[in-house]
Motif scaffolding. Structure first.
Motif, PDB file in Angstrom:
ATOM      1  N   LYS A  32     -59.764 -64.008 -17.545  1.00 43.74           N
ATOM      2  CA  LYS A  32     -60.715 -63.724 -16.755  1.00 43.74           C
ATOM      3  C   LYS A  32     -61.968 -64.423 -16.965  1.00 43.74           C
ATOM      4  O   LYS A  32     -62.688 -64.349 -17.862  1.00 43.74           O
ATOM      5  CB  LYS A  32     -60.801 -62.083 -16.647  1.00 43.74           C
ATOM      6  CG  LYS A  32     -61.835 -61.628 -15.565  1.00 43.74           C
ATOM      7  CD  LYS A  32     -62.048 -60.076 -15.536  1.00 43.74           C
ATOM      8  CE  LYS A  32     -62.993 -59.678 -14.594  1.00 43.74           C
ATOM      9  NZ  LYS A  32     -63.159 -58.246 -14.693  1.00 43.74           N
ATOM     10  N   VAL A  62     -68.549 -65.166  -8.352  1.00 42.97           N
ATOM     11  CA  VAL A  62     -67.200 -65.692  -8.438  1.00 42.97           C
ATOM     12  C   VAL A  62     -66.500 -65.174  -9.808  1.00 42.97           C
ATOM     13  O   VAL A  62     -67.327 -65.232 -10.903  1.00 42.97           O
ATOM     14  CB  VAL A  62     -67.535 -67.400  -8.711  1.00 42.97           C
ATOM     15  CG1 VAL A  62     -66.190 -68.169  -9.030  1.00 42.97           C
ATOM     16  CG2 VAL A  62     -68.077 -67.804  -7.467  1.00 42.97           C
ATOM     17  N   THR A  64     -62.684 -65.893 -11.742  1.00 43.03           N
ATOM     18  CA  THR A  64     -61.397 -66.560 -11.439  1.00 43.03           C
ATOM     19  C   THR A  64     -60.572 -65.873 -12.601  1.00 43.03           C
ATOM     20  O   THR A  64     -61.056 -65.352 -13.602  1.00 43.03           O
ATOM     21  CB  THR A  64     -61.415 -67.946 -12.026  1.00 43.03           C
ATOM     22  OG1 THR A  64     -62.133 -68.128 -13.247  1.00 43.03           O
ATOM     23  CG2 THR A  64     -62.505 -68.713 -10.838  1.00 43.03           C
ATOM     24  N   TYR A  65     -59.132 -65.986 -12.265  1.00 41.99           N
ATOM     25  CA  TYR A  65     -58.256 -65.498 -13.181  1.00 41.99           C
ATOM     26  C   TYR A  65     -57.173 -66.904 -13.560  1.00 41.99           C
ATOM     27  O   TYR A  65     -56.614 -67.211 -12.531  1.00 41.99           O
ATOM     28  CB  TYR A  65     -57.554 -64.381 -12.611  1.00 41.99           C
ATOM     29  CG  TYR A  65     -58.181 -63.152 -12.532  1.00 41.99           C
ATOM     30  CD1 TYR A  65     -58.240 -62.162 -13.381  1.00 41.99           C
ATOM     31  CD2 TYR A  65     -59.002 -63.156 -11.325  1.00 41.99           C
ATOM     32  CE1 TYR A  65     -59.183 -61.027 -13.115  1.00 41.99           C
ATOM     33  CE2 TYR A  65     -59.821 -61.871 -11.135  1.00 41.99           C
ATOM     34  CZ  TYR A  65     -59.788 -60.900 -12.112  1.00 41.99           C
ATOM     35  OH  TYR A  65     -60.349 -59.699 -11.980  1.00 41.99           O
ATOM     36  N   GLU A  66     -57.216 -67.205 -14.673  1.00 39.35           N
ATOM     37  CA  GLU A  66     -56.284 -68.224 -15.230  1.00 39.35           C
ATOM     38  C   GLU A  66     -54.855 -67.689 -15.731  1.00 39.35           C
ATOM     39  O   GLU A  66     -54.928 -66.672 -16.550  1.00 39.35           O
ATOM     40  CB  GLU A  66     -56.704 -69.168 -16.061  1.00 39.35           C
ATOM     41  CG  GLU A  66     -58.062 -69.955 -15.568  1.00 39.35           C
ATOM     42  CD  GLU A  66     -58.687 -70.688 -16.651  1.00 39.35           C
ATOM     43  OE1 GLU A  66     -58.083 -70.963 -17.894  1.00 39.35           O
ATOM     44  OE2 GLU A  66     -59.840 -71.050 -16.338  1.00 39.35           O
TER      45      GLU A  66
END
Length: 145
Positions: A32, A62, A64-66
């Motif tokens: 995250k 913003v 993001t989740y990888e």
């Protein structure tokens, strides 16, 4: 939840600071990332940023989740996107659900709006009732589930 929008160009003109956290979601390790500006280096368009301040940092909005989806899941999502595009070509959605963009006669992309659609083009904003509901419209198809 974040309630303001920055100009896209601002994200390239100002240095973003990233905080990372490893999470366990759906049986896999996910990274995250939360993005911030330093409070002393904010775009001039930021208003009421104090509400989003965390120490010397201000949340950009913003996250993001990888690694949240497997390759197999991503392939299924892509397959569903192609199905939606084919359904659009067959006329299975309300007219305002999709906005195709062509360069010359070549289709470059199609934006889909399910459930609610924002209005932003000069033509849309000039419509007599464009100010109703804060510039959104609901004359679009529901999400294809």
């Amino acid at each position: 939840m974040l309630y303001y929008i920055i100009n896209t160009r601002d994200s390239f003109s100002y240095d973003l600071i990233t905080k990372q956290e490893k999470l366990k979601l759906r049986g896999r390790e996910v990274l995250k990332k939360i993005f911030y500006f330093h409070k002393d280096d904010l775009p001039p368009s930021f208003k009421n940023w104090e509400n989003f301040q965390e120490g010397d940092l201000v949340r950009v909005g913003v996250v993001t989740y990888e690694n949240i989806f497997s390759n197999e899941e991503l392939e299924k999502l892509e397959e569903k996107a192609f199905e939606v595009e084919e359904d659009f070509k067959k006329g299975q959605f309300l007219p305002n659900t999709a906005q195709p963009t062509k360069v010359g006669s070549v289709l470059k992309r199609t934006k889909f709006f399910f459930g609610v659609r924002y209005m932003w083009t000069a033509c849309q904003l000039a419509e007599p009732q464009s100010s109703i509901a804060g510039g959104v419209r609901v004359d679009v198809s529901p999400p294809p589930l």
